[in-house]
Design a protein around this motif. Structure first.
Motif, mmCIF file in Angstrom:
data_model
loop_
_atom_site.group_PDB
_atom_site.id
_atom_site.type_symbol
_atom_site.label_atom_id
_atom_site.label_comp_id
_atom_site.label_asym_id
_atom_site.label_seq_id
_atom_site.Cartn_x
_atom_site.Cartn_y
_atom_site.Cartn_z
ATOM 1 N N GLU A 1 -6.978 6.825 5.252
ATOM 2 C CA GLU A 1 -7.796 7.716 4.408
ATOM 3 C C GLU A 1 -7.096 8.058 3.080
ATOM 4 O O GLU A 1 -7.692 8.059 2.011
ATOM 5 C CB GLU A 1 -8.061 9.000 5.228
ATOM 6 N N THR A 2 -5.800 8.316 3.161
ATOM 7 C CA THR A 2 -5.065 8.760 1.967
ATOM 8 C C THR A 2 -4.266 7.614 1.343
ATOM 9 O O THR A 2 -3.428 7.851 0.474
ATOM 10 C CB THR A 2 -4.106 9.901 2.355
ATOM 11 N N MET A 3 -4.526 6.401 1.788
ATOM 12 C CA MET A 3 -3.717 5.283 1.267
ATOM 13 C C MET A 3 -4.420 4.569 0.121
ATOM 14 O O MET A 3 -5.647 4.504 0.075
ATOM 15 C CB MET A 3 -3.436 4.283 2.402
ATOM 16 N N THR A 4 -3.588 4.054 -0.769
ATOM 17 C CA THR A 4 -4.131 3.260 -1.877
ATOM 18 C C THR A 4 -3.437 1.907 -1.928
ATOM 19 O O THR A 4 -2.326 1.742 -1.411
ATOM 20 C CB THR A 4 -3.955 3.997 -3.219
ATOM 21 N N SER B 1 0.866 -1.186 0.000
ATOM 22 C CA SER B 1 0.000 0.000 0.000
ATOM 23 C C SER B 1 0.901 1.235 0.000
ATOM 24 O O SER B 1 2.102 1.149 0.258
ATOM 25 C CB SER B 1 -0.906 -0.007 1.218
ATOM 26 N N ARG B 2 0.292 2.393 -0.322
ATOM 27 C CA ARG B 2 1.075 3.631 -0.424
ATOM 28 C C ARG B 2 0.211 4.803 -0.003
ATOM 29 O O ARG B 2 -0.987 4.842 -0.320
ATOM 30 C CB ARG B 2 1.532 3.819 -1.872
ATOM 31 N N ASP B 3 0.839 5.733 0.673
ATOM 32 C CA ASP B 3 0.129 6.945 1.078
ATOM 33 C C ASP B 3 0.255 7.953 -0.062
ATOM 34 O O ASP B 3 1.357 8.367 -0.416
ATOM 35 C CB ASP B 3 0.758 7.495 2.369
ATOM 36 N N THR B 4 -0.889 8.349 -0.632
ATOM 37 C CA THR B 4 -0.853 9.265 -1.787
ATOM 38 C C THR B 4 -0.865 10.730 -1.342
ATOM 39 O O THR B 4 -0.699 11.627 -2.152
ATOM 40 C CB THR B 4 -2.092 9.053 -2.681
ATOM 41 N N GLY B 5 -1.163 10.957 -0.062
ATOM 42 C CA GLY B 5 -1.231 12.338 0.436
ATOM 43 C C GLY B 5 -2.582 12.995 0.201
ATOM 44 O O GLY B 5 -2.798 14.135 0.604
ATOM 45 N N ARG B 6 -3.505 12.308 -0.484
ATOM 46 C CA ARG B 6 -4.865 12.863 -0.709
ATOM 47 C C ARG B 6 -5.875 11.758 -0.423
ATOM 48 O O ARG B 6 -5.545 10.574 -0.587
ATOM 49 C CB ARG B 6 -5.081 13.246 -2.179
ATOM 50 N N THR C 1 -1.619 -0.649 9.378
ATOM 51 C CA THR C 1 -1.598 -0.111 8.010
ATOM 52 C C THR C 1 -0.178 0.005 7.454
ATOM 53 O O THR C 1 0.000 0.237 6.267
ATOM 54 C CB THR C 1 -2.248 1.284 7.967
ATOM 55 N N GLN C 2 0.810 -0.146 8.321
ATOM 56 C CA GLN C 2 2.194 -0.012 7.830
ATOM 57 C C GLN C 2 2.738 -1.345 7.307
ATOM 58 O O GLN C 2 3.807 -1.384 6.695
ATOM 59 C CB GLN C 2 3.124 0.485 8.954
ATOM 60 N N ASP C 3 2.039 -2.429 7.553
ATOM 61 C CA ASP C 3 2.561 -3.719 7.103
ATOM 62 C C ASP C 3 2.329 -3.922 5.608
ATOM 63 O O ASP C 3 1.214 -3.752 5.114
ATOM 64 C CB ASP C 3 1.915 -4.867 7.891
ATOM 65 N N ASN C 4 3.387 -4.265 4.936
ATOM 66 C CA ASN C 4 3.404 -4.475 3.496
ATOM 67 C C ASN C 4 4.171 -5.746 3.196
ATOM 68 O O ASN C 4 4.977 -6.180 4.010
ATOM 69 C CB ASN C 4 4.228 -3.369 2.821
#
Ligand code: FAD
Length: 779
Positions: free
Chosen positions: A307-310, A227-232, A257-260
């Motif tokens: 919220e801002t993660m994809t 996952s990645r935080d897009t900032g939006r 949410t930090q586990d990848n």
């Protein structure tokens, strides 16, 4: 008609020249695929880490290899399609296997990946593996080609067939030798090789860890996501197939949410069904789970930070842990691992924990896996690496001949790669001698195999290289300096004694020198120190307490002198242990010396559950304490002064046949102030050296995980980057800068005749003396 267009295609001078339009009328005759026949010395099915290492080592040993991989990229579970980090005996630095990282080809892969890709980008791992394979002119690589048939001649495979849907071509590959590195064992299965699937009963090999039925007999598949935080803000609506009741996954309360990627190893399913033929069913279930988890993370409201993660990436194919295991002339078992049982035909080693998983995987209420470490690395016999009944079939990777329990340890990829190198070199020797794999399992042939392997960087526990061809052994070695370990300055930070720590000191037999340490106390206190050693000199679990001392401290700075009044019966590492004391901190040093390290008595939650392994009753594993170094760059030494210098870093180590620290550092280390140390090799008569081999220190403790983890450095600080080799007249024969590899082989100019050679090193850094594990010279 079909033949016609193939001929047309093949007669084009340039394959990029156009093919002019042909018209193919409807035909009642059966059409056939384009077919290509290939001939080689060693045909390998499967391009995971084991197949890649087998192929490269065989190719470098001079034989022709066809490497067939059904995926578009190499690497298997290490590839960007699955994204597992390559691990092995150093086990995330979470056990007592000191200086245990795998060397040889897999070592080269890890070091090169670290150099170019310390961030652990999985796409660059693909590129590295492809690059290394394409550099070998002896390898023909077929990607996107799946092996699905074999032809046999009595108990030998004569050819294997593969089909590549990308170019609609059928390949028939004939060879005297085959290697199955396909994970599921396609060659072994089709050719009739004896295999097992599921777990042995405890009684068969006296294995206390043999799982009961409720635990399950097979490890399942896993599929990861990034996952990645897009900032939006990013919306997510789950596909209809996603799991809608997250409580079916008992772990849902621990989601993070930090586990990848590989941190999601517990996303496992399939251990109760057929892990070969039900793989697509298992994958669908894993997709259902992944999208269900992501739906929960995004839409449950329990993870506002999401919220801002994809969802950036979801695995397309699952990583397969276990399916078939094939039978060789020997099956490795739990007791071989735990007791480090000796076998004369060791060609490799392992050191990952016996890591078994519950078959119910993500749906289990219990902890997903159990890891039990051995006290040290264990050897793997050559007899585990070929089929007992298909006479020309090598086994590589997770399918080698091991019980289910032993497989729990041998299955990790650095171990698979190290074994793959053994197979590649064995295959080259078979071709040269015109023999079959079994003929190398004993006698002179085995001795030659082991020698050749170690020459190429393989580590074999208990093996010392006796290389009669190496003329460095006949040379007088004259170094400009040798490191004497007498004191390390207190120029590093204070280390609070939150938990016990131990400085490992390489000592020779005899009286243990007294140690002076600098400690700082918040208030008047007492510090306990103990001196410990391992039962076996070549292992590093400090289980024997030789002596204990209590020292009174006053508030502030203290210089403490500790004489343990102990003797060592043999040369080995001694652990100077400082027990935990919340009021005390000890001074460290910034000086880094090959074969010297500080360990911490604590545990790495990735591979253990406490700082002391507690063996369950009847499990057959040992209870013992973990003492492990910190990860780079925090790994360091204590500041100390010894009552007399320890002289174990002499140039004579360069020809002692050992290439890494074991019971002693086995390195020549120059004095710290010697910025350009040299080593003169002098012979009584003129010699005609053709090749020089140097083995540098690449910090064999650092695990170098290939993806995700990220590393703070490109290169290891101990590694000499700049060096030269000169002849007696001062002529420069070799000049290298930017070196980051351990094993370096250099051809010397033709016709060279000299009575001496000079190896000139440059100190890697002002706080790191230059070091070298081995020098070999061949005529
Ligand atoms: C989820 C999971 C977590 C794990 N964790 C770790 C870890 O953290 N670190 C670690 O080192 N190991 C880990 N392992 C174990 C390790 O990944 C495997 O044991 C290892 O990859 C086995 O290596 P291999 O070369 O035998 O097989 P693979 O890596 O599976 O490679 C075999 C290759 O052969 C190909 N192939 C299969 N059939 C054919 C065919 N018919 N024709 C041509 N090619 C074929 C496959 O596509 C594959 O690319 C884990 C495994 C899983 C599944």
């Amino acid at each position: 008609m079909l033949r016609c267009i193939i001929r047309l295609a093949e007669t084009r001078a340039n394959p990029l020249d156009p093919i002019y339009m042909q018209v193919f009328d409807s035909s009642t005759l059966p059409r056939a695929l384009k077919r290509q026949d290939l001939y080689c010395d060693l045909a390998i099915a499967g391009g995971g880490i084991s197949g890649v290492c087998a192929a490269i080592s065989a190719a470098r040993a001079g034989i022709k290899v066809v490497l067939v991989q059904d995926r578009p990229v190499l690497g298997g579970n290490a590839s960007s399609e699955v994204r597992l980090w390559i691990l092995g005996a150093s086990s995330h630095l979470g056990n007592n296997n000191r200086w245990a990282r795998e060397s040889g080809i897999i070592g080269e892969i890890l070091v090169e990946n670290m150099h170019n890709n310390p961030e652990g980008n999985p796409v660059l791992v693909d590129a590295l593996l492809l690059d290394l394979v394409l550099r070998e002119s002896n390898i023909t690589l077929l990607l996107n080609t799946a092996i699905d048939q074999v032809s046999k001649d009595a108990e030998r495979i004569s050819s294997m067939r593969g089909f590549c849907p990308q170019n609609s071509t059928e390949y028939v590959i004939s060879a005297p030798l085959f290697c199955d590195a396909s994970g599921d064992g396609i060659l072994g299965f089709l050719s009739g090789a004896a295999f097992r699937m599921g777990a042995e009963k405890k009684e068969e090999f006296d294995e206390g860890l043999a799982p009961p039925p409720e635990y399950g007999e097979l490890l399942g598949h896993s599929l990861y996501f990034y996952s990645r935080d897009t900032g939006r803000p990013v919306q997510f609506s789950a596909p209809a197939f996603a799991l809608d009741d997250i409580t079916k996954i008992p772990r849902f309360r621990k989601f993070n949410t930090q586990d990848n990627g590989c941190k999601l190893w517990w996303l496992e399913y399939g251990g109760r069904i057929d892990t070969v033929h039900d793989t697509e069913t298992i994958k669908m279930e894993l997709w259902k789970i992944v999208y269900g988890i992501w739906d929960y993370i995004k839409n449950s409201g329990n993870f506002p930070e999401a919220e801002t993660m994809t969802l950036e990436w979801v695995g397309m194919i699952p990583g397969k842990r276990e399916s078939r295991r094939f039978e060789g002339d020997y099956m490795l078992t739990q007791r071989d691992i735990v007791e480090q049982r000796q076998h004369p035909d060791f060609v490799s080693y392992g050191g990952w924990a016996i890591d078994l998983h519950r078959a119910d995987g993500v749906y289990s209420e219990q902890s997903a896996c159990n890891q039990y470490h051995a006290k040290a690395v264990y050897g793997i016999p050559y007899r585990c690496m070929y089929s007992r009944n298909i006479n020309n079939l090598f086994l590589a990777g997770r399918i080698i001949s091991a019980s289910h329990v032993a497989f729990g340890s041998t299955r990790v990829m650095a171990t698979c790669g190290h074994n793959g190198q053994a197979v590649g070199i064995a295959a080259a020797m078979c071709i040269k001698e015109g023999i079959l794999p079994r003929a190398l399992a004993r006698g002179d042939a085995l001795a030659l195999l082991q020698r050749e392997l170690v020459r190429k960087g393989q580590y074999i526990p208990g093996y010392r290289l006796e290389d009669e061809d190496d003329i460095a052994r006949a040379a007088r070695l004259v170094p400009t300096s040798e490191y004497a370990l007498s004191a390390l300055p207190a120029d590093g930070p204070l280390l609070p004694l939150e938990y016990p720590i131990a400085q490992m000191l390489p000592l020779q037999a005899g009286k243990v020198p007294a140690v002076t340490l600098q400690v700082s106390a918040k208030k008047d206190s007492e510090l306990t120190l103990s001196l410990r050693i391992s039962t076996k000199a070549d292992t590093h679990t400090p289980e024997i307490i030789l002596s204990e001392r209590k020292v009174s401290l006053h508030k502030g700075e203290n210089s403490i002198y500790v004489d343990f009044d102990a003797n060592l019966e043999k040369a080995q590492y001694a652990f100077v242990c400082l027990h935990a004391n919340a009021d005390v901190a000890v001074k460290s040093s910034l000086i880094l010396v090959s074969g010297l390290t500080l360990t911490h008595h604590k545990f790495n939650p990735a591979v253990a559950v406490s700082a002391c392994q507690q063996a369950p009753e009847g499990s057959g594993v040992d209870s013992f304490e973990f003492w492990c170094p910190a990860r780079r760059p925090a790994a360091q030494n204590l500041a100390f002064t010894l009552s007399r210098p320890v002289r174990v870093f002499s140039a004579s180590n360069l020809t002692n046949g050992l290439q890494r620290p074991i019971a002693q550092p086995n390195a020549w280390v120059a004095a710290l102030e010697d910025e350009r140390p040299t080593l003169m090799l002098c012979w009584k008569e003129a010699r005609c050296p053709r090749k020089i081999v140097l083995v540098f220190d690449n910090d064999l403790d650092h695990p170098m995980e290939s993806v995700l983890m990220g590393h703070p450095e490109h290169d290891m600080p101990f590694c000499v980057q700049q060096y030269r080799v000169l002849d007696g007249t001062g002529r420069v024969l070799v000049s290298e800068s930017g070196n980051h590899h351990s094993l370096r082989e250099h051809s010397l100019p033709e016709g060279l005749s000299c009575k001496s050679l000079l190896v000139e090193l440059t100190r890697p850094a002002p706080n790191v003396p230059a070091s070298l594990f081995e020098v070999r010279v061949y005529e």
